[in-house]
Design a protein around this motif. Structure first.
Motif, short mmCIF file in Angstrom:
data_model
loop_
_atom_site.label_atom_id
_atom_site.label_comp_id
_atom_site.label_asym_id
_atom_site.label_seq_id
_atom_site.Cartn_x
_atom_site.Cartn_y
_atom_site.Cartn_z
N ARG A 45 0.85 -1.19 0.00
CA ARG A 45 0.00 0.00 0.00
C ARG A 45 0.89 1.24 0.00
NH1 ARG A 45 -4.81 0.26 4.33
NH2 ARG A 45 -5.15 -1.76 3.34
N GLU A 46 0.48 2.26 -0.78
CA GLU A 46 1.27 3.47 -0.87
C GLU A 46 0.40 4.71 -0.71
OE1 GLU A 46 3.17 3.82 -4.69
OE2 GLU A 46 1.26 4.04 -5.75
N PHE A 47 1.02 5.76 -0.25
CA PHE A 47 0.35 7.04 -0.05
C PHE A 47 0.04 7.68 -1.41
CE2 PHE A 47 -0.52 11.22 1.40
CZ PHE A 47 0.23 12.08 0.62
N VAL A 48 -1.14 8.32 -1.50
CA VAL A 48 -1.53 9.05 -2.71
C VAL A 48 -1.66 10.55 -2.43
CG1 VAL A 48 -3.31 9.34 -4.46
CG2 VAL A 48 -2.70 7.03 -3.68
N ALA A 49 -2.51 10.90 -1.44
CA ALA A 49 -2.77 12.30 -1.16
C ALA A 49 -3.33 12.43 0.25
CB ALA A 49 -3.74 12.89 -2.16
N ARG A 50 -3.14 13.61 0.86
CA ARG A 50 -3.71 13.85 2.18
C ARG A 50 -4.18 15.30 2.27
NH1 ARG A 50 2.01 12.77 3.93
NH2 ARG A 50 3.01 14.77 4.29
N ILE A 51 -5.07 15.56 3.22
CA ILE A 51 -5.67 16.87 3.37
C ILE A 51 -5.88 17.14 4.86
CG2 ILE A 51 -8.04 15.96 3.12
CD1 ILE A 51 -8.68 18.52 1.51
N TYR A 94 -8.14 1.62 -4.09
CA TYR A 94 -7.94 2.90 -3.43
C TYR A 94 -8.69 2.90 -2.09
CZ TYR A 94 -5.66 4.89 -7.49
OH TYR A 94 -4.76 5.15 -8.49
N TYR A 95 -7.96 3.31 -1.04
CA TYR A 95 -8.50 3.33 0.31
C TYR A 95 -8.49 4.75 0.85
CZ TYR A 95 -7.30 -1.66 0.18
OH TYR A 95 -7.20 -2.99 -0.15
N CYS A 96 -9.53 5.12 1.59
CA CYS A 96 -9.46 6.37 2.33
C CYS A 96 -9.12 6.07 3.78
CB CYS A 96 -10.74 7.18 2.21
SG CYS A 96 -12.19 6.51 3.03
N ALA A 97 -8.52 7.04 4.43
CA ALA A 97 -8.05 6.87 5.79
C ALA A 97 -8.28 8.14 6.58
CB ALA A 97 -6.56 6.53 5.79
N ALA A 98 -8.49 7.96 7.88
CA ALA A 98 -8.70 9.09 8.79
C ALA A 98 -7.72 8.99 9.94
CB ALA A 98 -10.13 9.09 9.31
N GLY A 99 -7.15 10.12 10.34
CA GLY A 99 -6.21 10.11 11.45
C GLY A 99 -5.73 11.49 11.78
N SER A 100 -4.49 11.55 12.30
CA SER A 100 -3.88 12.83 12.66
C SER A 100 -2.84 13.21 11.63
CB SER A 100 -3.23 12.73 14.05
OG SER A 100 -4.20 12.51 15.04
N TRP A 101 -2.77 14.50 11.34
CA TRP A 101 -1.78 14.99 10.38
C TRP A 101 -0.38 14.69 10.90
CZ3 TRP A 101 -2.53 16.83 5.62
CH2 TRP A 101 -1.48 17.51 4.99
N LEU A 103 -0.63 11.98 8.83
CA LEU A 103 -1.10 10.68 8.38
C LEU A 103 0.04 9.74 7.96
CD1 LEU A 103 -4.32 11.32 6.25
CD2 LEU A 103 -4.15 10.26 8.48
N ASP A 104 1.18 9.82 8.64
CA ASP A 104 2.23 8.88 8.30
C ASP A 104 2.09 7.61 9.13
OD1 ASP A 104 4.81 10.73 10.14
OD2 ASP A 104 2.75 10.21 10.62
N ARG A 105 2.01 7.75 10.44
CA ARG A 105 1.78 6.59 11.30
C ARG A 105 0.45 6.68 12.04
NH1 ARG A 105 7.25 7.82 12.42
NH2 ARG A 105 8.70 6.28 11.59
#
Length: 120
Positions: A45-51, A94-101, A103-105
């Motif tokens: 799995r790889e990072f695509v984009a974050r906001i 494609y997966y969406c994810a929620a967390g703290s900025w 969003l690396d770990r």
């Protein structure tokens, strides 16, 4: 608890466009930074984009910069990924994810994914 449900995937020809959506349950959507990740067959799995939570800042992987746009509507509890100029190498779940900025770990919730297939 937040549940994330992706939609909008499908089959598209190279050069085409798709718009992915990620609907979040609950009333805390605006409390989380959000992101899109992808996993191609046989790859990690790889990072695509974050906001950011407010949507004021975005960040993209080099491979999609200039072609993909991440956005969010906190009033609708929805995250988007507009994908233009698609290439066969964009084929992935494609997966969406929620967390703290940033969003690396610090990812707390994942959706189940939506498949995007780009034909050449």
């Amino acid at each position: 608890q937040v549940q994330l449900v992706e939609s909008g995937g499908g089959l598209v020809q190279a050069g085409g466009s798709l718009r992915l959506s990620c609907a979040a349950s609950g009333r805390t959507f605006s409390s989380y930074a959000m992101g899109w990740f992808r996993q191609a067959p046989g790859k990690e799995r790889e990072f695509v984009a974050r906001i950011t939570r407010s949507g004021s800042s975005t960040y993209y992987a080099d491979s999609v910069k200039g072609r993909f746009t991440i956005s969010r509507d906190n009033g609708k509890n929805t995250l988007y990924l507009q994908m233009n100029s698609l290439k066969p190498e964009d084929t992935a779940v494609y997966y969406c994810a929620a967390g703290s900025w940033p969003l690396d770990r610090s990812i707390y919730y994942w959706g189940k994914g939506t498949l995007v297939t780009v034909s050449s």
